[in-house]
Design a protein around this motif. Structure first.
Motif, PDB file in Angstrom:
ATOM      1  N   LEU A   1       0.849  -1.184   0.000  1.00  0.00           N
ATOM      2  CA  LEU A   1       0.000   0.000   0.000  1.00  0.00           C
ATOM      3  C   LEU A   1       0.887   1.237   0.000  1.00  0.00           C
ATOM      4  CD1 LEU A   1      -2.629  -1.078   2.699  1.00  0.00           C
ATOM      5  CD2 LEU A   1      -2.626  -1.557   0.252  1.00  0.00           C
ATOM      6  N   ASP A   2       0.579   2.159  -0.892  1.00  0.00           N
ATOM      7  CA  ASP A   2       1.347   3.401  -0.990  1.00  0.00           C
ATOM      8  C   ASP A   2       0.430   4.565  -0.617  1.00  0.00           C
ATOM      9  OD1 ASP A   2       3.561   5.088  -1.655  1.00  0.00           O
ATOM     10  OD2 ASP A   2       2.523   5.597  -3.519  1.00  0.00           O
ATOM     11  N   PHE A   3       0.772   5.274   0.473  1.00  0.00           N
ATOM     12  CA  PHE A   3      -0.037   6.387   0.944  1.00  0.00           C
ATOM     13  C   PHE A   3       0.386   7.692   0.283  1.00  0.00           C
ATOM     14  CE2 PHE A   3      -0.217   3.379   4.528  1.00  0.00           C
ATOM     15  CZ  PHE A   3      -1.598   3.267   4.657  1.00  0.00           C
ATOM     16  N   ASP A   4      -0.580   8.573   0.103  1.00  0.00           N
ATOM     17  CA  ASP A   4      -0.343   9.918  -0.395  1.00  0.00           C
ATOM     18  C   ASP A   4       0.021  10.808   0.790  1.00  0.00           C
ATOM     19  OD1 ASP A   4      -0.842  12.683  -1.030  1.00  0.00           O
ATOM     20  OD2 ASP A   4      -2.009  12.048  -2.769  1.00  0.00           O
TER      21      ASP A   4
ATOM     22  N   THR B   1     -16.656   4.642  -8.467  1.00  0.00           N
ATOM     23  CA  THR B   1     -16.957   5.958  -7.916  1.00  0.00           C
ATOM     24  C   THR B   1     -16.993   5.841  -6.401  1.00  0.00           C
ATOM     25  OG1 THR B   1     -18.276   6.579  -9.852  1.00  0.00           O
ATOM     26  CG2 THR B   1     -18.662   7.827  -7.814  1.00  0.00           C
ATOM     27  N   LEU B   2     -16.179   6.636  -5.722  1.00  0.00           N
ATOM     28  CA  LEU B   2     -16.145   6.553  -4.269  1.00  0.00           C
ATOM     29  C   LEU B   2     -17.479   7.026  -3.694  1.00  0.00           C
ATOM     30  CD1 LEU B   2     -12.603   7.942  -3.315  1.00  0.00           C
ATOM     31  CD2 LEU B   2     -13.298   5.591  -3.782  1.00  0.00           C
ATOM     32  N   PRO B   3     -18.054   6.266  -2.752  1.00  0.00           N
ATOM     33  CA  PRO B   3     -19.300   6.704  -2.125  1.00  0.00           C
ATOM     34  C   PRO B   3     -19.085   7.985  -1.318  1.00  0.00           C
ATOM     35  CG  PRO B   3     -18.868   4.369  -1.706  1.00  0.00           C
ATOM     36  CD  PRO B   3     -17.618   4.944  -2.276  1.00  0.00           C
ATOM     37  N   ALA B   4     -20.164   8.657  -1.027  1.00  0.00           N
ATOM     38  CA  ALA B   4     -20.100   9.887  -0.240  1.00  0.00           C
ATOM     39  C   ALA B   4     -19.408   9.624   1.093  1.00  0.00           C
ATOM     40  CB  ALA B   4     -21.511  10.425   0.002  1.00  0.00           C
ATOM     41  N   GLY B   5     -18.552  10.558   1.501  1.00  0.00           N
ATOM     42  CA  GLY B   5     -17.873  10.448   2.787  1.00  0.00           C
ATOM     43  C   GLY B   5     -16.514   9.808   2.716  1.00  0.00           C
ATOM     44  N   PHE B   6     -16.134   9.201   1.601  1.00  0.00           N
ATOM     45  CA  PHE B   6     -14.823   8.572   1.480  1.00  0.00           C
ATOM     46  C   PHE B   6     -13.790   9.578   0.975  1.00  0.00           C
ATOM     47  CE2 PHE B   6     -17.196   4.684   1.877  1.00  0.00           C
ATOM     48  CZ  PHE B   6     -16.301   3.813   2.475  1.00  0.00           C
ATOM     49  N   PHE B   7     -12.571   9.477   1.508  1.00  0.00           N
ATOM     50  CA  PHE B   7     -11.472  10.388   1.207  1.00  0.00           C
ATOM     51  C   PHE B   7     -10.289   9.557   0.729  1.00  0.00           C
ATOM     52  CE2 PHE B   7      -7.678  12.723   3.005  1.00  0.00           C
ATOM     53  CZ  PHE B   7      -7.712  13.785   2.109  1.00  0.00           C
ATOM     54  N   GLU B   8      -9.810   9.829  -0.477  1.00  0.00           N
ATOM     55  CA  GLU B   8      -8.739   9.029  -1.061  1.00  0.00           C
ATOM     56  C   GLU B   8      -7.398   9.348  -0.397  1.00  0.00           C
ATOM     57  OE1 GLU B   8      -7.087   7.712  -5.485  1.00  0.00           O
ATOM     58  OE2 GLU B   8      -8.883   8.965  -5.282  1.00  0.00           O
ATOM     59  N   ILE B   9      -6.662   8.298  -0.008  1.00  0.00           N
ATOM     60  CA  ILE B   9      -5.397   8.513   0.702  1.00  0.00           C
ATOM     61  C   ILE B   9      -4.223   7.744   0.108  1.00  0.00           C
ATOM     62  CG2 ILE B   9      -6.524   9.024   2.900  1.00  0.00           C
ATOM     63  CD1 ILE B   9      -5.669   6.160   3.796  1.00  0.00           C
ATOM     64  N   GLY B  10      -4.411   7.077  -1.031  1.00  0.00           N
ATOM     65  CA  GLY B  10      -3.292   6.340  -1.606  1.00  0.00           C
ATOM     66  C   GLY B  10      -3.743   5.319  -2.616  1.00  0.00           C
ATOM     67  N   SER B  11      -2.880   4.334  -2.842  1.00  0.00           N
ATOM     68  CA  SER B  11      -3.170   3.324  -3.853  1.00  0.00           C
ATOM     69  C   SER B  11      -2.556   1.986  -3.458  1.00  0.00           C
ATOM     70  CB  SER B  11      -2.631   3.766  -5.221  1.00  0.00           C
ATOM     71  OG  SER B  11      -1.230   3.960  -5.164  1.00  0.00           O
ATOM     72  N   VAL B  12      -3.032   0.955  -4.115  1.00  0.00           N
ATOM     73  CA  VAL B  12      -2.506  -0.393  -3.926  1.00  0.00           C
ATOM     74  C   VAL B  12      -1.477  -0.656  -5.021  1.00  0.00           C
ATOM     75  CG1 VAL B  12      -3.080  -2.856  -3.814  1.00  0.00           C
ATOM     76  CG2 VAL B  12      -4.707  -1.149  -2.949  1.00  0.00           C
ATOM     77  N   VAL B  13      -0.319  -1.182  -4.633  1.00  0.00           N
ATOM     78  CA  VAL B  13       0.743  -1.477  -5.597  1.00  0.00           C
ATOM     79  C   VAL B  13       1.193  -2.928  -5.396  1.00  0.00           C
ATOM     80  CG1 VAL B  13       1.506   0.927  -5.705  1.00  0.00           C
ATOM     81  CG2 VAL B  13       2.541  -0.617  -4.023  1.00  0.00           C
ATOM     82  N   SER B  14       1.986  -3.412  -6.320  1.00  0.00           N
ATOM     83  CA  SER B  14       2.486  -4.776  -6.180  1.00  0.00           C
ATOM     84  C   SER B  14       3.493  -4.837  -5.042  1.00  0.00           C
ATOM     85  CB  SER B  14       3.131  -5.248  -7.484  1.00  0.00           C
ATOM     86  OG  SER B  14       4.263  -4.469  -7.787  1.00  0.00           O
ATOM     87  N   PHE B  15       3.535  -5.967  -4.359  1.00  0.00           N
ATOM     88  CA  PHE B  15       4.425  -6.090  -3.208  1.00  0.00           C
ATOM     89  C   PHE B  15       5.887  -5.968  -3.614  1.00  0.00           C
ATOM     90  CE2 PHE B  15       6.751  -8.269   0.170  1.00  0.00           C
ATOM     91  CZ  PHE B  15       6.206  -7.641   1.290  1.00  0.00           C
TER      92      PHE B  15
END
Length: 338
Positions: free
Chosen positions: A248-251, A295-309
């Motif tokens: 997991l890669d955080f912003d 589409t992110l549901p209401a109330g969700f806040f994007e904080i990063g992405s999933v990457v390969s291990f």
């Protein structure tokens, strides 16, 4: 004179508890028999259980002079268990409660506990959840155990193991507020000196606000993985990474935006608010992975992405750089840490 638990029989104490318990729509047979009967129209039952132990998970009296009321402990017991059901994309249907009580416990504390349990269930949006009974016992400290069942309502459960490289990471609910509130309670700072933001953090620690509508909404939006943030963002994110065999890669900017909401409390205590965001637990928000096309549901806040291990030596990175943790390497709450 204060009436205490030791002055009542089990039957007399139960008679004071039962009228205070919420009765939802799923209960076919409630307290009074050897077991309750709960409707299960989905033909599958989601179930979870949590325990709170006095002086391990809560204090009756905090170092700053404030007290944990029975209402607060009851509210938190309901909230943390309802959140686990929510994290599966399910809706809570029934709750059973086990209470271990020292004899000197005021009966009023027990009554307030039942009222807090019921109030949280209704206020948080789980009014359909029935309080179906439980058990009482005596002991040297207060121990609260709650088990909750839930219904998927025909949906597939959202597990920790479905995240895939390319998915987006998002949170819903509070992140770090409960940790800030805990730090304020543990500090010698007089609550009378708290700002509005600090008082709100202390209140959110005492009475968490899990976003119970968000779990089913995330499931309907196609979430690939989801869990309840109960032990800290890093520790719980690592659980998704391990279960899904991804990293997991955080912003970094997104994490700082969450930290800024805690700035007043951090400044008052001379602490770094980012540590609360990364390692604080008990907010009982949600961490989800969503396909890039969702589409992110209401109330969700994007904080990063999933990457390969393979692209991460530690499994957790910030802006692509290996991340070793915060606060001296702490990754979050561990019940058995020394």
């Amino acid at each position: 004179m204060t009436l205490i638990v030791a002055q009542l029989s089990e039957t007399e104490l139960l008679a004071r508890i039962f009228p205070r318990l919420h009765s939802g729509t799923s209960m076919l047979l409630g307290p009074g028999d050897d077991a309750a009967i709960i409707a299960a129209p989905d033909a599958r039952t989601v179930i979870s259980i949590d325990t709170q132990v006095q002086d391990k998970d809560f204090r009756l009296l905090w170092p700053n002079g404030s007290a944990s009321s029975g209402f607060d402990v009851g509210w938190k017991a309901a909230a943390q268990n309802l959140s686990d059901i929510n994290a599966m994309g399910a809706v809570a249907t029934a709750m059973v409660i086990s209470l271990t009580l020292p004899g000197p416990t005021p009966v009023s504390w027990v009554e307030e506990f039942a009222e807090g349990l019921s109030a949280a269930t209704v206020a948080l949006g789980a009014g359909q959840c029935s309080m179906a009974g439980g058990d009482l016992s005596g002991g040297n400290e207060i121990v609260v155990t709650v088990a909750v069942t839930g219904s998927l309502q025909g949906r597939q459960p959202v597990l920790r193991s479905g995240a895939k490289p390319g998915d987006r990471l998002a949170v819903c609910g509070n992140v770090g507020q409960a940790a800030a509130g805990w730090a304020l309670q543990e500090s010698p700072l007089d609550p009378a000196r708290h700002t509005a933001a600090m008082a709100a953090a202390a209140q959110l620690f005492a009475r968490p606000q899990p976003p119970l509508a968000a779990g089913p909404a995330a499931a309907l939006a196609g979430a690939s993985a989801m869990l309840d943030i109960s032990d800290g963002l890093l520790r719980d994110a690592g659980r998704i990474g391990t279960a899904s065999a991804v990293a997991l890669d955080f912003d970094g900017q997104a994490l700082q935006a969450l930290a800024e909401k805690l700035r007043e409390s951090a400044n008052a205590l001379g602490l770094d608010p980012l540590a609360w965001v990364l390692t604080g637990g008990e907010d009982h928000g949600l961490l989800c992975a969503f396909p890039a096309s969702a589409t992110l549901p209401a109330g969700f806040f994007e904080i990063g992405s999933v990457v390969s291990f393979e692209s991460s030596a530690t499994g957790l990175t910030v802006d692509g750089r290996n991340f070793e943790g915060a606060s001296g390497g702490a990754r979050g709450w561990d019940h058995f840490a020394v």
